[in-house]
Design a protein around this motif. Structure first.
Motif, short mmCIF file in Angstrom:
data_model
loop_
_atom_site.label_atom_id
_atom_site.label_comp_id
_atom_site.label_asym_id
_atom_site.label_seq_id
_atom_site.Cartn_x
_atom_site.Cartn_y
_atom_site.Cartn_z
N UNK A 135 18.82 -14.11 8.63
CA UNK A 135 18.36 -13.61 9.94
C UNK A 135 19.28 -14.11 11.07
N UNK A 136 19.79 -15.33 10.91
CA UNK A 136 20.73 -15.89 11.89
C UNK A 136 21.99 -15.02 11.95
N UNK A 137 22.49 -14.63 10.77
CA UNK A 137 23.66 -13.75 10.71
C UNK A 137 23.34 -12.39 11.33
N UNK A 138 22.19 -11.85 10.98
CA UNK A 138 21.77 -10.51 11.41
C UNK A 138 21.67 -10.43 12.94
N UNK A 139 20.88 -11.33 13.54
CA UNK A 139 20.68 -11.26 14.99
C UNK A 139 21.91 -11.76 15.75
N UNK A 140 22.62 -12.74 15.18
CA UNK A 140 23.83 -13.24 15.84
C UNK A 140 24.90 -12.18 15.95
N UNK A 141 25.04 -11.38 14.90
CA UNK A 141 26.07 -10.31 14.91
C UNK A 141 25.64 -9.10 15.72
N UNK A 142 24.41 -8.61 15.43
CA UNK A 142 23.98 -7.35 16.04
C UNK A 142 23.51 -7.51 17.49
N UNK A 143 22.92 -8.68 17.82
CA UNK A 143 22.36 -8.85 19.16
C UNK A 143 23.23 -9.72 20.08
N UNK A 144 23.84 -10.76 19.53
CA UNK A 144 24.64 -11.65 20.38
C UNK A 144 26.08 -11.14 20.47
N UNK A 145 26.73 -10.95 19.31
CA UNK A 145 28.11 -10.42 19.32
C UNK A 145 28.14 -8.93 19.67
N UNK A 146 27.06 -8.23 19.37
CA UNK A 146 27.01 -6.77 19.59
C UNK A 146 28.27 -6.10 19.02
N UNK A 147 28.57 -6.41 17.75
CA UNK A 147 29.79 -5.87 17.13
C UNK A 147 29.72 -4.35 17.00
N UNK A 148 30.88 -3.74 17.09
CA UNK A 148 30.97 -2.28 16.97
C UNK A 148 31.94 -1.93 15.84
N UNK A 149 31.75 -0.76 15.20
CA UNK A 149 32.65 -0.36 14.11
C UNK A 149 34.11 -0.40 14.57
N UNK A 150 35.00 -0.83 13.67
CA UNK A 150 36.42 -0.86 13.99
C UNK A 150 36.89 -2.16 14.63
#
Length: 336
Positions: A135-150
């Motif tokens: 969950x730390x990976x999930x929310x850290x990437x999608x919500x904090x880093x807000x990573x985008x394809x590419x």
């Protein structure tokens, strides 16, 4: 010893005998026995099956615990006896009850394993890939880093419980992923689970050069589990408008004298970076969403997992110390 009914149950617990100074030592812990009382209405008796050892326990013990307290932590536990209609005997839950072999609960704060959990999947994953680290990976990437394809994502401590999930979720999200870890075996594991680039930070001649070589254009997202010197160098490799999710600082947890930085302000200003610290419990209201997504990806084979399992409740301190030394590949777990 478990007898059930209204007879006496003896629980084993690990207490913090002495606050850690520098690196934790076996003598900082004490194994005690506690007689548990009979259950009152609304209570249940649980038996730990798997216990988690995690980096956060090192700084949190300093902040939140007194000497003589039971060590903090989570477990997957089986319900042995129940006087609470919401919890059936034989069901498995994730609890936050510390280093205990058995414990009594009123049911608050217990999370039943999802009904969709297949028999073939180890229940210990509820403490790892499909639990708090995942969950730390999930929310850290999608919500904090807000990573985008590419985009290009950098993660350190990449073969650990959190880092290994970060890299795989970034691949699912269409990103290029660079990871670093502290042994050649770990680097080989990262390549096996789909990292585009991976290197051993202990053996490269220059961390600066290794980061440049792995991604000459720099990094859009940096998921930081380590802090310290690594982060001071990595910040100079961020792209303009890069995002840094500060998840952990394992390189600094055992320092008795605080490290002195280079300072982050100049690269942050010139590159217009965003750096955000976060704690996964902030997303407790979305726990089910994250768990459902992670479980689905694991079952589809898109997220692979590796567990470092230590047998025996008596080996909790050794497993904890080994994890802080980086001896684990993937999630460190103790099987009772």
């Amino acid at each position: 010893m478990i007898l059930g009914g209204d007879r006496m149950v003896t629980a084993k617990v690990w207490v913090l005998k002495k606050h850690f100074q520098g690196f934790p030592k076996p003598s900082d812990f004490d194994l005690k026995k506690i007689e548990l009382p009979s259950l009152q209405d609304g209570e249940l008796l649980l038996e730990s099956v798997f216990l988690s050892v995690d980096p956060y326990m090192r700084p949190y013990s300093q902040r939140d615990m007194k000497e003589g307290d039971v060590m903090i932590g989570t477990q997957v536990a089986r319900i042995v006896e129940s006087k609470n209609p919401a919890f059936a005997v034989g069901a498995f839950v994730v609890a936050n009850s510390g280093w205990r072999s058995h414990f009594i609960s009123d049911g608050k704060g217990l999370h039943l394993l999802p009904s969709s959990w297949p028999e073939s999947l180890p229940k210990s994953l509820a403490l790892g890939t499909v639990g708090m680290p995942g969950l730390t990976a999930y929310f850290g990437l999608f919500e904090v880093c807000k990573m985008k394809p590419g985009e290009t994502v950098l993660v350190n401590a990449a073969a650990g419980a959190v880092g290994s999930v970060v890299g795989q979720l970034a691949k699912i999200g269409g990103c290029k992923v660079v990871g670093c870890a502290g042994s050649d075996d770990k680097v080989a594991y990262l390549k096996k689970i789909g990292f585009d680039e991976a290197f051993n930070y202990k053996t490269v001649a220059s961390l600066d050069e290794a980061l440049s070589k792995a991604s000459p254009d720099g990094y859009d997202c940096f998921f930081d589990n380590v802090g310290g010197e690594f982060s001071s160098i990595a910040i100079n490799h961020m792209k303009k408008h890069g995002r840094i999710a500060v998840c952990g600082a394992i390189s600094q947890y055992n320092d008795s004298v605080p490290q002195k930085g280079p300072y982050v302000q100049i690269p942050m200003i010139f590159k217009e970076l965003r750096m955000e610290g976060f704690i996964v419990t902030s997303w407790n209201n979305r726990r089910e969403e994250g768990q459902k997504a992670l479980l689905k990806w694991v079952l589809e084979g898109k997220v692979k997992f590796h567990e470092q399992v230590t047998e025996g409740f008596e080996n909790m301190p050794a497993a904890f110390i080994g994890m802080l030394r980086g001896e684990n590949l993937g999630k460190a777990i103790v099987k009772v």
